[in-house]
Design a protein around this motif. Sequence first.
Motif, mmCIF file in Angstrom:
data_model
loop_
_atom_site.group_PDB
_atom_site.id
_atom_site.type_symbol
_atom_site.label_atom_id
_atom_site.label_comp_id
_atom_site.label_asym_id
_atom_site.label_seq_id
_atom_site.Cartn_x
_atom_site.Cartn_y
_atom_site.Cartn_z
ATOM 1 N N LEU A 344 0.851 -1.187 0.000
ATOM 2 C CA LEU A 344 0.000 0.000 0.000
ATOM 3 C C LEU A 344 0.890 1.240 0.000
ATOM 4 N N TYR A 345 0.617 2.151 -0.888
ATOM 5 C CA TYR A 345 1.281 3.449 -0.815
ATOM 6 C C TYR A 345 0.412 4.483 -1.510
ATOM 7 N N ALA A 346 0.749 5.741 -1.327
ATOM 8 C CA ALA A 346 -0.155 6.780 -1.819
ATOM 9 C C ALA A 346 0.636 7.990 -2.272
ATOM 10 N N SER A 347 0.001 8.806 -3.103
ATOM 11 C CA SER A 347 0.608 10.086 -3.452
ATOM 12 C C SER A 347 -0.513 11.104 -3.589
ATOM 13 N N ARG A 348 -0.165 12.345 -3.538
ATOM 14 C CA ARG A 348 -1.193 13.372 -3.471
ATOM 15 C C ARG A 348 -0.737 14.597 -4.232
ATOM 16 N N TYR A 349 -1.642 15.272 -4.902
ATOM 17 C CA TYR A 349 -1.287 16.504 -5.596
ATOM 18 C C TYR A 349 -2.500 17.422 -5.730
ATOM 19 N N ILE A 350 -2.218 18.645 -6.166
ATOM 20 C CA ILE A 350 -3.248 19.682 -6.299
ATOM 21 C C ILE A 350 -3.655 19.764 -7.768
ATOM 22 N N VAL A 351 -4.926 19.947 -8.030
ATOM 23 C CA VAL A 351 -5.361 20.191 -9.407
ATOM 24 C C VAL A 351 -6.089 21.532 -9.474
ATOM 25 N N GLY A 352 -6.388 21.954 -10.671
ATOM 26 C CA GLY A 352 -7.086 23.228 -10.851
ATOM 27 C C GLY A 352 -6.103 24.305 -11.231
ATOM 28 N N TYR A 353 -6.632 25.419 -11.721
ATOM 29 C CA TYR A 353 -5.761 26.523 -12.095
ATOM 30 C C TYR A 353 -6.407 27.805 -11.605
ATOM 31 N N GLY A 354 -5.642 28.883 -11.691
ATOM 32 C CA GLY A 354 -6.161 30.169 -11.231
ATOM 33 C C GLY A 354 -6.181 30.220 -9.717
ATOM 34 N N GLN A 355 -6.710 31.322 -9.215
ATOM 35 C CA GLN A 355 -6.712 31.460 -7.761
ATOM 36 C C GLN A 355 -8.123 31.537 -7.220
ATOM 37 N N GLU A 356 -8.986 30.693 -7.743
ATOM 38 C CA GLU A 356 -10.356 30.696 -7.243
ATOM 39 C C GLU A 356 -10.737 29.319 -6.722
ATOM 40 N N ARG A 357 -10.641 28.318 -7.617
ATOM 41 C CA ARG A 357 -11.053 26.976 -7.208
ATOM 42 C C ARG A 357 -9.922 25.996 -7.450
ATOM 43 N N GLY A 358 -9.861 25.011 -6.611
ATOM 44 C CA GLY A 358 -8.836 23.988 -6.795
ATOM 45 C C GLY A 358 -9.353 22.665 -6.281
ATOM 46 N N GLY A 359 -8.530 21.642 -6.414
ATOM 47 C CA GLY A 359 -8.928 20.342 -5.920
ATOM 48 C C GLY A 359 -7.717 19.570 -5.441
ATOM 49 N N ILE A 360 -7.956 18.620 -4.569
ATOM 50 C CA ILE A 360 -6.871 17.773 -4.073
ATOM 51 C C ILE A 360 -7.155 16.352 -4.527
ATOM 52 N N VAL A 361 -6.147 15.720 -5.089
ATOM 53 C CA VAL A 361 -6.302 14.336 -5.529
ATOM 54 C C VAL A 361 -5.329 13.477 -4.738
ATOM 55 N N THR A 362 -5.818 12.415 -4.168
ATOM 56 C CA THR A 362 -4.959 11.458 -3.479
ATOM 57 C C THR A 362 -5.107 10.120 -4.180
ATOM 58 N N ALA A 451 4.931 35.737 2.501
ATOM 59 C CA ALA A 451 3.623 35.176 2.168
ATOM 60 C C ALA A 451 3.613 34.603 0.761
ATOM 61 N N ASN A 452 4.481 35.104 -0.104
ATOM 62 C CA ASN A 452 4.476 34.624 -1.478
ATOM 63 C C ASN A 452 5.066 33.223 -1.614
ATOM 64 N N HIS A 453 5.682 32.741 -0.547
ATOM 65 C CA HIS A 453 6.208 31.385 -0.561
ATOM 66 C C HIS A 453 5.070 30.378 -0.712
ATOM 67 N N GLY A 454 3.920 30.694 -0.140
ATOM 68 C CA GLY A 454 2.783 29.791 -0.249
ATOM 69 C C GLY A 454 2.383 29.225 1.099
ATOM 70 N N PHE A 455 1.274 28.520 1.083
ATOM 71 C CA PHE A 455 0.735 27.956 2.314
ATOM 72 C C PHE A 455 0.779 26.442 2.238
ATOM 73 N N TYR A 456 1.095 25.832 3.365
ATOM 74 C CA TYR A 456 1.221 24.374 3.375
ATOM 75 C C TYR A 456 -0.066 23.712 3.831
ATOM 76 N N ILE A 457 -0.341 22.587 3.251
ATOM 77 C CA ILE A 457 -1.431 21.738 3.718
ATOM 78 C C ILE A 457 -0.788 20.461 4.214
ATOM 79 N N GLY A 458 -1.122 20.087 5.430
ATOM 80 C CA GLY A 458 -0.491 18.917 6.040
ATOM 81 C C GLY A 458 -0.817 17.632 5.306
ATOM 82 N N LEU A 502 1.238 19.510 0.880
ATOM 83 C CA LEU A 502 1.073 20.290 -0.339
ATOM 84 C C LEU A 502 1.363 21.754 -0.065
ATOM 85 N N ILE A 503 1.652 22.457 -1.130
ATOM 86 C CA ILE A 503 1.857 23.893 -0.978
ATOM 87 C C ILE A 503 0.989 24.607 -2.003
ATOM 88 N N ILE A 504 0.253 25.602 -1.565
ATOM 89 C CA ILE A 504 -0.580 26.352 -2.513
ATOM 90 C C ILE A 504 -0.329 27.849 -2.320
#
Lengths: 570, 555
Positions: A344-362, A451-458, A502-504
């Motif tokens: 079992l293993y997993a990976s995760r990333y961010i989808v979407g573009y622009g700065q309005e809506r996004g999604g997380i895929v695992t 702040a321009n470095h971005g925000f982390y999601i655990g 993740l970083i957004i």
Amino acid sequence: MVCFILVPFWILNVGQCLVQKDRFDEELLLKPLPSGHVYAYFQFTTVWDAPSGPQMFQHCHLFPRALGEVAGRHNVQELHVTLTEGLWRYEYWGFPVSDAAPGAELWTWFRNDTKDVDNIWKKLTGALSGLLCASLNFIGTPNSLSPEYSFRPTGVVKNSNLNSSFVRYATLPREIVCTENLTPWKKLLPCDSKKGFASLLNAGHIHNTNYHSLGLHIRPVCKDAKCTEVSIELRQTVSLVYDMMILGFQNQDWSLRKLFGLGLSGPCPLATSSFIYVDVTSNETGTPYQLQPEPTEVITSIRGGYESKFKVYNIQKMSFTHMLNIVATYSTPKVYAVNVPPVLYASRYIVGYGQERGGIVTKIHNNHWKHLDIIYLENIPWFLPIYLHTLRVVAGGKEITPILKKYVPGKERSRPYSLEVLLRIPARSVTEIYIEFDYVFLKWQEYPPDANHGFYIGSAIISAYLPVGKNYMGLPQAGPTIYSSFNASREGFLLQLRTESLIITLPTPDFSMPYNVICLACTVVALAFGPLHNITTKRLCMKDGNSCNGLLIRLKSMLFKGRKPQAQAH
Amino acid sequence: MSSHPSTTEEIKTVGDLPVEKIDKTDYRIYAAISYFVILIVIGLPLWWKTTEVYRVPLPYTRIAALNESDFVLVTNVTIASLDIDRGKQLASDLDNFFKTSKLFKVHFVVTQVQKQILASAQSIQALELSSVSRRQAGDILLLEVPGLPRFTPSQVLVGRRRIVYFATDTSSVKLTEVLQQWLFQEETLQRMISSMVSPTKSELDLAGRRRMPTASAYDVMVTIVNPDPEKVQLNWDLQEAIENFLSPFLRNLAPLADYNVKSQWLYFVPLQVQPKLVPEQPGIRKHFALSEELLPHIITPLEKKLASHVSQNPCLNFVVYVPPCSESPLYIYRQEGVILRGGVNAFLSPRWGGIIIHNPPQDICDNTTVVEPKPVEADWSKIMGTFLAQLRLLVGVPELDDIPRVSMLPLAASGMRQWELDSLYRVRIMEQLTSAMLTLQSLSQLLGEISNIVIDDEVGDSIQEAVSAVERGIELLHQGNLLAAFEASKQAFLSAEAAFTDPSLLALLYFPDDQKYAVYIPLFLPVMIPVLMSLKNIYLWAASKVRHKGKEKVD
């Protein structure tokens, strides 16, 4: 009703009959990973038959007083802190002995009689932050979860009726781990870094690794087989993954001196046992390596249907005329086999573009021949509102309905979004969990420095009960030492995976803006006010030239006033 | 006029103009006045009020008045004598001596004591336990014991409770001396107060320098340092020793402050200083010498492992250092060639704690049949006895100077005499009241000097609380009620400290004035200038109106 749900099976050797009711064990596990990296795992275990009651942590012997005071004052039943740099690559490295999320991770069970858990949690993180020199003080209610299923106590519980309002979990994915964390961590060991395995932990050779993780785990364990009394167990761990090639050595050979900069000068005299285990399982299938000096013992461990072989060095039985250096030499250049990823293993990333809506895929990979039940815990900060209705779980093109969903919606500035999903993922499949979120604006003081470095999601956490022991190195629940994990076959093996953090980039304002706005608004008001005032209070009218005595003319007349009489006098 | 109708018409039209002009000027002036009223009369005070720093009204006059109020310790002394006239004589003599005292106001009461009570007593200890000995906290009984020489060679004997026994031939001077120097310790109190009020001018005496600063709770930490566990093995039950020796003493002090006892073991913590080897000489065995000046260097490396991450209480540290055989025996030298007095291998660090060096016994070290690690037994009565003596000094029970022919009964197991506890109460009351008063005064001075400090309701309440507690404390001292006064002084001290160190005080402190002006000036300056300039027009208009009216009247 009081019942203990765990029964210990380990009692290695009944220690000498001493006044001190504690024992200390040090262990080091060395394992060459299939990818060519070398995994070194240190574990220092202190077990203390502490007197129960309010005076619990007041008189310490081997147990570090500084940590005991923190735990005692804050009514802690179980405490797990990890400080990690880098990411454990499950796909190539298999499973670690003890798992940790990138950055700082902290989870705690408070005792059932704790009042005002949120407040105590805040105080605890503050105290731990001082103890470990980490920014744990930034953990508070706004970024802490109380997961219902993912974090169960790992030690003894008096009452099987558990209330998840006493558990708190938080991560700081941005935390950088460095020497200032290692030094206070080492100070908690009874031998400090003067003797024993801890003397191998030198900052220079730890922070040049691909992955390093410090851990502190306190839990109550059974004192004896009857389990009528409870002891306190403290497990201090260090996980290191070295890449021998980038360390500047021309081959895959490794040794204690190459890994840690120096050899071992002897065991910690306070330790009840000191063992070094070298995993030689890969010798059977891959390129073999020879060990120098010869081990004192060889152990074959069959666990969950899989056999592994360890060469054991009992440091206390060895004589030390000079520094001990365990050297592994490959007789032929190492050949890398095709990577066989773990069950079992997993990976995760961010989808979407622009700065309005996004999604997380695992993406969760199940390589087992049978379906697996997993718990997926998503930990999203409050500034990324997620939408539960967008949650989609797809495996092999087919949508899966989760068995159970536990969703705690976040609240701005006070509570993160917490989502636990219980899933049955089909055999040999890749399951995709997808959820959408919004980007929000923050108040200008809520932005961190840079702040321009971005925000982390655990990291998200995937917990599973593996039916096979392949690649599994975790400790059995009742045993604190690596030794106890040998031949410890169980019906299942509890595994927790941490995904990438993740970083957004959130919309970031120009921070000099407020002052500019003030100045601009004031100027506009002033500009508007002047003409308004003039129109309403003054009137433009013609004046005849004679009576025109402006400032200039009046000045002139004043200047020439004195002269005129003089001229007349002449 | 009638012949020139056209001109009259002309005049009329011309005359119309000024009327209309006057009206319109009036309107404009009204407009200017309303600008003035809205911006200056209403706007400015409104702005001032809304941007004002929040501050609860505080009792400044009462705080200032605290300075004038004098702290007087009213004490009742009963003189029990066989002969009532002699008792009265003694009382008036003593009264004369204590009239000059600034801090103490002593009330003397004379009673006659029944001879049979004294006669029946077999020893001083029996008298101590008799009903005579019960006294209220702070009070003192001077008891004449005719046959005192039977029990002791001294003329005056100070008991464990609040009684001073004196022989019949004792002079009032001697009794004054005992009261002043031992029981009241007025000089110590005076020095403490003056050093708090003006720290640059006066210094604390030795007792004051050693005493821990006042706090509501203390931590007591006993640490055993074993620098080399491979050579020395200590299998000591520290917890039990603490329970047996330290806890009874600390229970006595419980009314004064809470004491939390903790203990820990440290390994591999060496002395950072190198002791000097003194080679074997005739009459002197080989040993190691540690000079007294080097002792502070021992504390510094220890400090790293002594700090607490949760407790905010001041900590009293007691350290037992057990050197390995290769470095023992280790002795502390007071100066070149002089071993520390009394043969006690320990030292006290004022306001910090004490360290004792516990050398392993020589026979174990010399015995080569005992394999390393060599077991070393603890001499608890010596270690804990030393710690208790140090603890007494740190807690604030001073070593008293000897007075000829005056002695005191030895300490009981509890480790405290009642009158010592009373004098400790007095010290703490004075310290806490003075500290609370000074804190309040400096706070009110700060508030006067820095306008940016916010005082919210909570801080305001603790200031009120502190002021009234100081006042109550002073009042209770006047009544001679030591215990209640202590509670009041503790309350005052804690409230004053809480108010002074409250983080909300600093909320706006770092908002500098120049930034404020930078924000306001772009708005205020361009708006205010025309409004203020229009004042001149308003004035001229008003003046012309007045003149006009005056003219009308004259007409």
